[in-house]
Design a protein around this motif. Sequence first.
Motif, short mmCIF file in Angstrom:
data_model
loop_
_atom_site.label_atom_id
_atom_site.label_comp_id
_atom_site.label_asym_id
_atom_site.label_seq_id
_atom_site.Cartn_x
_atom_site.Cartn_y
_atom_site.Cartn_z
N THR A 1 -2.39 -3.58 -36.91
CA THR A 1 -2.80 -3.63 -35.51
C THR A 1 -2.83 -2.15 -35.10
N GLY A 2 -2.59 -1.15 -36.06
CA GLY A 2 -2.72 0.32 -35.63
C GLY A 2 -1.54 0.97 -35.40
N LYS A 3 -0.30 0.23 -35.48
CA LYS A 3 1.13 1.06 -35.03
C LYS A 3 1.14 2.42 -35.65
N THR A 4 1.07 2.22 -36.98
CA THR A 4 1.37 3.66 -37.72
C THR A 4 0.28 4.82 -37.21
N THR A 5 -0.80 4.42 -37.17
CA THR A 5 -1.91 5.35 -36.60
C THR A 5 -1.71 5.69 -34.86
N VAL A 6 -1.27 4.94 -34.27
CA VAL A 6 -0.97 5.32 -32.93
C VAL A 6 0.34 6.30 -32.73
N CYS A 7 1.31 5.83 -34.00
CA CYS A 7 2.47 6.68 -33.81
C CYS A 7 2.06 7.98 -34.03
N LYS A 8 1.22 8.32 -35.21
CA LYS A 8 0.90 9.52 -35.21
C LYS A 8 0.20 10.60 -34.34
N ILE A 9 -0.55 9.58 -33.56
CA ILE A 9 -1.15 10.34 -32.38
C ILE A 9 -0.37 10.78 -31.40
N PHE A 10 0.81 9.67 -31.15
CA PHE A 10 1.89 9.95 -30.16
C PHE A 10 2.54 11.22 -30.26
N GLY A 11 2.73 11.37 -31.49
CA GLY A 11 3.75 12.63 -31.86
C GLY A 11 2.74 13.73 -31.38
N SER A 12 1.68 13.61 -31.64
CA SER A 12 0.82 14.90 -31.55
C SER A 12 0.41 15.13 -29.95
#
Length: 549
Positions: free
Chosen positions: A325-336
Amino acid sequence: MIMRNRNRLINDFRKQSKNTIWKHMEAMAVNYAVYSNRLKGFAPFMNDDDVYFYCDSTNMVVVCIDCYDNYEDRTCVESVDMEPIVYLPGCEPHEGRVWKLKETMQIVKERLQKQHIVLKVYGVMLTEAKITNAEELELVWEFNDMKVIDGFVSLGHRKAGVNNDEDLRGKIYFDAVVSDTPKEEKEEYPTKEETPNDEEFERLLTDFVNREFEEEGETLKDVDFPENDESTSEESEDDNNLEDNVLPDGEIEQNGTISVKVEILRPIANPREELDKLVGCEDIKRCMDELVALTRFNKMMQEYYPDCKQHHVSLHSVFLGRPGTGKTTVCKIFGSLLRQAGALSKGHVVVCDRGTFIGTLWGDEERSVRQVLEKAKGGVLMIDEAYLLNTKNDHDPGRLVIQLLMNILSDETQRDIAVVLCGYKDQMLKLLETNPGLQSRFPNKFEFQDFTVEELLEITRTRVKDYQYHFTDEAWGKYQSLMEQAYQTRDPQTWGSARFVANQLERIYIQHATRCVRQQPVDKASLRMITAEDIVPIEIPHQKPRIGF
């Protein structure tokens, strides 16, 4: 590198799509390095439609809103030479919409030159018309410093906020352009903060700021925010710094004999753009915008009023959702995003799970936790399937990991880090309920819903476009039916939405390549065309029947 930064305003508009342009225009309304304003009509080519102006010290972007007047037939073609009248066989001649933009841009440039102002000017047209030959004209438009985004609906009812602060340098450039515009065409619009339909969060922020400032006899409008302030302007962000960002290696030592690998995800240059590209996730996007806005607001208050009490902003979060559901992808965006806001110094993501911490010797867990936190310093520590650290066994070392995390995160000096716990919703909520300390230290909860069938199809379109493939109508109908069937018969406990799409497309690509090699393609275009023959079914994991009574 210098030129790219000087053209940042234009480059950011150049990257926008139909799905992101309005959000980007709204973001410009709170960018204190960019002056923006809006006119109701700009003679003689945009008389009845809104025209937005965005200006910084070196660039001007003009966004023309083209409301289509023929609602019975919204489709049209455009001339390669951008002629004023376009002739289409079998149809009545019509006025060239891109020609209108071209002429409007010429007027803007002439008025700037008249005032001896040197700016790079870029034009954007948003139109309700569907331009059937848009794809083949994109290079022509770009060569002429223009971008056209078609296929909108009800543009006349959409308004974006503006930042018409008269102290900004861009106000001079805007006045130079509109100085020859008839007075009746000029119209003042409220700024983003004054718009009556703003979200509740923005209203509360504005109220708080004005309450604090009124004690000293001033308001938010009286504060002079510098153009190039890193904490308030995305324009100051140097994308090349990401390459110079020294990140830790991906290995920790649990003890003298055992080493464990961890995944290190580098920060990305345009996190907000990447967030906008995600299919669905609207609530997550809104919540992240609010959290980042409050973080930036704190940075502003800290600089201008060092003695003022700051809002406490906890970056630690819980991501709730199934795999895919995109948790890892969003986490990467979150950090940036947090890096851009100035809340984190690096913005990278360290991905861990239970196996990262649990060792074989006494003290392995504490050593692992401290090493992982050190590697994640300046970025995000993501713990996948974090609920596995909390089992029913009272002597499970996973419980020690949770306690160690809470003890370390209670130290207010450990602020240059965000910890994100990920996992299935029910199990994660149970973990939080059984450990009240986690509830208070992880206040931000983001729920990732399963994608709908339409969202899965949108993900498919995006991924196929990356390879420049096209479905035939028959192939797309077959693929759509397969997705609907897969969704209806899915196992809710094991279904991985986006992963299922990725796996299915891999099978299609292989089948497509095999067919093209085996058969002689009719022409080059056939190499990019996916046919119904390429759509092969895959095994769909179904929910296992329960045994017993």
